[in-house]
Design a protein around this motif. Sequence first.
Motif, short mmCIF file in Angstrom:
data_model
loop_
_atom_site.label_atom_id
_atom_site.label_comp_id
_atom_site.label_asym_id
_atom_site.label_seq_id
_atom_site.Cartn_x
_atom_site.Cartn_y
_atom_site.Cartn_z
N ALA A 395 -10.37 -36.22 23.16
CA ALA A 395 -10.81 -37.58 22.81
C ALA A 395 -10.23 -38.04 21.48
O ALA A 395 -10.07 -39.23 21.24
N ASN A 396 -9.93 -37.07 20.60
CA ASN A 396 -9.36 -37.36 19.28
C ASN A 396 -8.17 -36.42 19.06
O ASN A 396 -8.29 -35.41 18.38
N PRO A 397 -7.02 -36.73 19.67
CA PRO A 397 -5.91 -35.77 19.67
C PRO A 397 -5.07 -35.76 18.39
O PRO A 397 -4.05 -35.07 18.33
N ILE A 398 -5.48 -36.50 17.36
CA ILE A 398 -4.72 -36.56 16.11
C ILE A 398 -5.65 -36.22 14.95
O ILE A 398 -6.77 -36.69 14.88
N LEU A 399 -5.16 -35.36 14.06
CA LEU A 399 -5.93 -35.00 12.87
C LEU A 399 -5.01 -34.98 11.66
O LEU A 399 -4.00 -34.28 11.66
N ASP A 400 -5.36 -35.77 10.65
CA ASP A 400 -4.66 -35.75 9.36
C ASP A 400 -5.64 -35.27 8.30
O ASP A 400 -6.74 -35.78 8.18
N THR A 401 -5.22 -34.28 7.52
CA THR A 401 -6.06 -33.78 6.45
C THR A 401 -5.19 -33.12 5.40
O THR A 401 -3.95 -33.20 5.47
N GLU A 402 -5.81 -32.48 4.41
CA GLU A 402 -5.04 -31.77 3.40
C GLU A 402 -5.54 -30.34 3.30
O GLU A 402 -6.71 -30.06 3.58
N LEU A 403 -4.64 -29.46 2.95
CA LEU A 403 -4.96 -28.04 2.78
C LEU A 403 -4.64 -27.65 1.35
O LEU A 403 -3.50 -27.82 0.89
N LYS A 404 -5.64 -27.14 0.65
CA LYS A 404 -5.45 -26.72 -0.74
C LYS A 404 -5.75 -25.24 -0.87
O LYS A 404 -6.84 -24.80 -0.53
N VAL A 405 -4.76 -24.51 -1.32
CA VAL A 405 -4.89 -23.08 -1.57
C VAL A 405 -4.31 -22.83 -2.95
O VAL A 405 -3.39 -23.53 -3.38
N LYS A 406 -4.85 -21.85 -3.65
CA LYS A 406 -4.31 -21.54 -4.97
C LYS A 406 -2.82 -21.27 -4.85
O LYS A 406 -2.38 -20.41 -4.11
N GLY A 407 -2.01 -22.05 -5.56
CA GLY A 407 -0.56 -21.89 -5.51
C GLY A 407 0.15 -23.02 -4.80
O GLY A 407 1.35 -23.22 -4.99
N PHE A 408 -0.57 -23.79 -3.96
CA PHE A 408 0.07 -24.93 -3.29
C PHE A 408 -1.00 -25.83 -2.69
O PHE A 408 -2.15 -25.44 -2.51
N SER A 409 -0.59 -27.04 -2.38
CA SER A 409 -1.41 -27.94 -1.57
C SER A 409 -0.47 -28.65 -0.60
O SER A 409 0.73 -28.78 -0.87
N SER A 410 -1.01 -29.08 0.53
CA SER A 410 -0.13 -29.73 1.51
C SER A 410 -0.92 -30.72 2.34
O SER A 410 -2.15 -30.61 2.48
N ARG A 411 -0.19 -31.67 2.88
CA ARG A 411 -0.76 -32.57 3.86
C ARG A 411 -0.53 -31.96 5.24
O ARG A 411 0.54 -31.41 5.51
N VAL A 412 -1.54 -32.03 6.10
CA VAL A 412 -1.45 -31.43 7.43
C VAL A 412 -1.65 -32.51 8.48
O VAL A 412 -2.62 -33.28 8.41
#
Length: 762
Positions: A395-412
């Motif tokens: 029903a919601n086949p798209i997900l945009d979020t961010e991932l933050k881990v010590k040493g880097f961050s990223s858009r997912v």
Amino acid sequence: MVDLGKNCFEYETYHEGENKILKVYTEKCTFPPSIEYNEVCAAKIVDILLEVSGVTTIILTQLREYEYDYSQTQLLIELSLLYKMLNKDERYNYSHIVVDPMHERYVRGSYAQFQRLLSKRLKEDPLAAYVEMKRLELREKLKLNNLIDQRHQHSQQQFLAIIQDALQKIEQLKIIQLLMPHTQEYKLGEREVYANIFHPTTRPDFMYTKLISEFPDGELEESYDFDAEGDSCEVNIFSFDDNVKTQYHITPPEFKFDEQSYELLDDAKRIMSEHKPGKEEFVDPQRMREVFFNIGKDLLNDLAEHRGLKLKEEEVDKLARALLRYTIGFGLIELLLADPKVQDVNINSPNGELPIFVVHQDYGDCYTNVYPTRLEVDSWATKLRLISGRPLDEANPILDTELKVKGFSSRVSAITAPLSPAGMAFSFRRHRDFPWTFPLYMQPKIRMMNSLAAGLLSFIIDNNAALLIAGTRSSGKSSLLGSVMVEIMRRVRLISLEDTFELPQEALRELGYNLEAMKVASALSSPGSEVDASIGIRSTLRMGDSALFVGEVRSKEAVALFEAMRVGAAANVVAGTIHADSPYGIYDRVVNDIGVPKTSFKAIDIIVIANPIISGLKKFKRVLRITEVRKEWDEDPLKEGAFVDLMVYNPKTDELELTDDLINGNSDILKRMAGKIKEFAGNWEAVWENIQLRADCKQAIVDLFIEKQDPTILEAEFVVKANDAFRLISDKIKDKYGKLDSKKILFEYKEWMKREGKKRKG
């Protein structure tokens, strides 16, 4: 004699998508499992393949999993079928070969060797069986030539024909054909030759992701190490003479652990997997990682003590970090994103069949030696749902979020069925550890812009422009917008507004900026509790005098953004990014597609176009145009000359060059800005002199970097400090001499730069 032990080669088969997996459990074997290096293992696999059919993949498991893909499995299936045929064909029986009893004493020993080669040697070591069979053929030919008694010749000829028939069939095996080019220095019985055709992907049992550890047959372009939370990872880049693709080959720290470490991690993971983190724990992922890291350390220490092992604290830390990655973390994805040279990590469907792909800052698009399994991909999706609080389903086949881990961050960005029918797909866009800066873009290795472009943009930003940065996907729009934020004076309040955080908000706060970051609903997501982007933009107009930065203009929020531009044009910078490749492309999208009124579109002052350019197999990011948008037009800004280029990229010189309009001062926007400043009003030469001054000051930063070879000089911390110095020096000179004397300002600025340079080692 090798002791196979009880139930040494237990196995099961199961389906994974279209693949039929044969999984062979060798934990009870007293030797490491390997088809290429162990003849007992090779023979047992052939035996199993005679019992099951339709296998496409073979997995051997013993602390690690060794996976042989479809092409390697087919070699063994073909061998097993030939083995079965040769050992069941009555023509190869002794009674059919020896038709003359008087000939028996000549052939008995040779036949025994022949049978041993077919019944045992062939499945253990097909190349050795072939070589020994060739030697047997030669000996039997000599016997035939030396037979005087013609009564025995017929039997010998028949035996020789049987040998030659078997040889011909063995010779046609693909495994033999593939091995023949590697037999120049082959010695009978050596198994190293099989490593040329059998190269399984491998992973420890505590991992889900598969990894090809062997290097490909290519040319090594570069080798380097990088640090991931205290763990050293090795990267090797390979190119190929017959292939345009480039491989990014990573060796993670856990592939250098010893066997006892694997056993500890395997047991620890089994215990920790009994606890399934809930949604409430993922509210603060970083805090959760700290808690699980400490739990993992305690667990590993307990397991080590129970086994009588003494581990150093740094060894336990290393094991605990690996355990964290493969329980609540994202496995090898985290190591790929920890590489500062990796810009994007992409996982395509169908999962398990394709490698992970990366975009490398020096080598562009690369495929890796890492293959995620479906089980791993499903776990990523679950964690991203928990972290984001957003759904990812049919029903919601798209997900945009961010991932933050010590040493880097990223858009997912993640997609699933029905949008991606073959399975889940992910795109991780790594955010740079620190904001981009104009001097970083100017350095010789990057050259996205030159000093004059930096000077012009610096002037425009300081004079409160309404700015849109446009480009295609992966053109560097968001990074360029982040560098614009670095140019804002730290006294000014900033408001950023994004659906997924990409702008360098945390880094800017650490640099002393007064920044409020707002998060709004994604234009691609289903309606939920998050605030609509257009409402978010309008709310900023009630939050006082602030510079506004909108991460990306996609939909109806454009109407509110242009409203903010019209309201804020006289007060402060309003800037955003949009997908388009030309000024008119922006107009067409904003007005014709999104529905922004033409009169509102006139609120834009400056458009910056950034796009990749292609040179051979490489891509380089460049600012292609800096264009002003004039206000005196009614219907079509293109036909009525509203778009006036100030700088345009010249592909022959690979430079962003001044246009005649800018050289001659034919810029309505710059003149309007100058009209608000006493020193510049009605004085184009003073305006141009200030732009050139800013360009020289930016170039002075790059020159200091080249002299000192200190990359921190180009980073935001130093650039912000230099920007402050420029403003303070300009203000001091103005107070002292009653005007902005560019020569005196530049002299004082370079003296300041020299003092800063002396603090750094050359």
